[in-house]
Design an enzyme around this catalytic site. Structure first.
Site, mmCIF file in Angstrom:
data_model
loop_
_atom_site.group_PDB
_atom_site.id
_atom_site.type_symbol
_atom_site.label_atom_id
_atom_site.label_comp_id
_atom_site.label_asym_id
_atom_site.label_seq_id
_atom_site.Cartn_x
_atom_site.Cartn_y
_atom_site.Cartn_z
ATOM 1 N N ASP A 1 -5.633 8.432 10.384
ATOM 2 C CA ASP A 1 -4.271 8.144 10.670
ATOM 3 C C ASP A 1 -3.909 8.472 12.105
ATOM 4 O O ASP A 1 -4.244 9.358 12.583
ATOM 5 C CB ASP A 1 -3.382 8.824 9.614
ATOM 6 C CG ASP A 1 -3.581 8.010 8.283
ATOM 7 O OD1 ASP A 1 -3.964 6.881 8.063
ATOM 8 O OD2 ASP A 1 -3.432 8.859 7.318
ATOM 9 N N GLU B 1 0.823 -1.275 0.035
ATOM 10 C CA GLU B 1 0.052 -0.106 -0.086
ATOM 11 C C GLU B 1 0.910 1.165 0.137
ATOM 12 O O GLU B 1 1.667 1.450 0.915
ATOM 13 C CB GLU B 1 -0.934 0.070 1.331
ATOM 14 C CG GLU B 1 -2.010 -1.027 1.142
ATOM 15 C CD GLU B 1 -3.039 -1.177 2.531
ATOM 16 O OE1 GLU B 1 -2.795 -0.021 3.172
ATOM 17 O OE2 GLU B 1 -3.428 -2.118 2.903
#
Length: 258
Positions: free
Chosen positions: A58, A47
């Site tokens: 995040d 990724e």
């Protein structure tokens, strides 16, 4: 055949390991080296994170990596250019991961055209509403042979999970918890029960489990109930600390044995 579909069809008898890293961190020139190294060291899928100024999903490790990458000058065009240069030598699937605002700003059609040119097999857009996926993104992505990977969490209803499974292809990204990204020392009973519950649903798509995997216990817990595991924050931390993808993966493999 799309590389993601090919990977899962050819790997039914073993557990997969996917790695996330943030393009442009620790250096803007390092994207190709990280990808080459991860493939050479046996990683099954990568990724590639596109840094964003407001990364809602995040945790602090990946947020900091994104800040460094943006400070280094990483842009969507630069990333596409870097990936295009190594497109023909990389055999494993590359999955672009970033936020919807980036794709909208770039232009949907142009974005997916660039994905094809750059050798990207799939995209993960954490803040993409599912209806927008169905109405806008899916027709364009399908026309370019790009898989759009959707996420589920412990709070996602069974009805919703089955709907996602029916209307996507590639794999389902199982987020280990509803919180932000970040390494964890262990998965408790509630998370394991969640893994088991989804496994018992016998979904059409294979599943990969991510968020919090950093050692042997979390890796084995994830791999026991899915096709494989995705590691992000732990590798991002090691890559920043060492500045070298080979050494970072060395240390990651050691951590996964403990």
């Amino acid at each position: 055949m799309n590389k993601i579909n090919k990977l899962f069809s050819q790997s039914k008898d073993r557990k997969l390991l996917s790695i996330y890293f943030c393009a442009g961190c620790p250096t803007i020139e390092g994207t190709a080296d990280v990808i080459r190294t991860l493939e050479r060291r046996g990683i099954d899928m990568i990724e590639v994170g596109m840094p964003f100024s407001d990364p809602l999903a995040d945790g602090p490790v990946i947020q900091e990596a994104g800040t460094i990458a943006l400070r280094n000058g990483m842009t969507t065009d630069i990333l596409f250019s870097q990936l295009k240069e190594i497109k023909d030598e990389i055999q494993i699937p590359l999955v672009w991961m970033g936020y919807l605002n980036i794709v909208m700003h770039y232009g949907y059609e142009r974005f997916f055209e660039k994905c094809v040119e750059s050798g990207i097999s799939g995209v993960i857009i954490p803040d993409l509403p599912f209806q927008d996926y169905l109405d806008i993104i899916k027709p364009i992505a399908d026309s370019h042979g790009i898989r759009v990977i959707m996420m589920i969490t412990p709070e996602t209803s069974e009805e919703r999970i089955r709907f996602i499974d029916e209307h996507t292809d590639g794999f389902v990204y199982m987020v280990s918890s509803a919180s932000i990204t970040g390494a964890q020392s262990e998965f408790g009973d509630a998370k394991v029960d969640y893994f088991r519950r989804i496994d018992d649903m016998n979904l059409r798509n294979p599943r990969m489990i991510g968020f919090g995997i950093s050692n042997r216990q979390t890796l084995e817990s994830a791999q026991a109930y899915a096709a494989g595991a995705i590691i992000g924050s732990k590798f991002v931390t090691l890559l920043r600390e060492t500045g070298d993808a080979d050494e970072a993966i060395n240390q990651l493999y050691k951590a996964l044995e403990q």
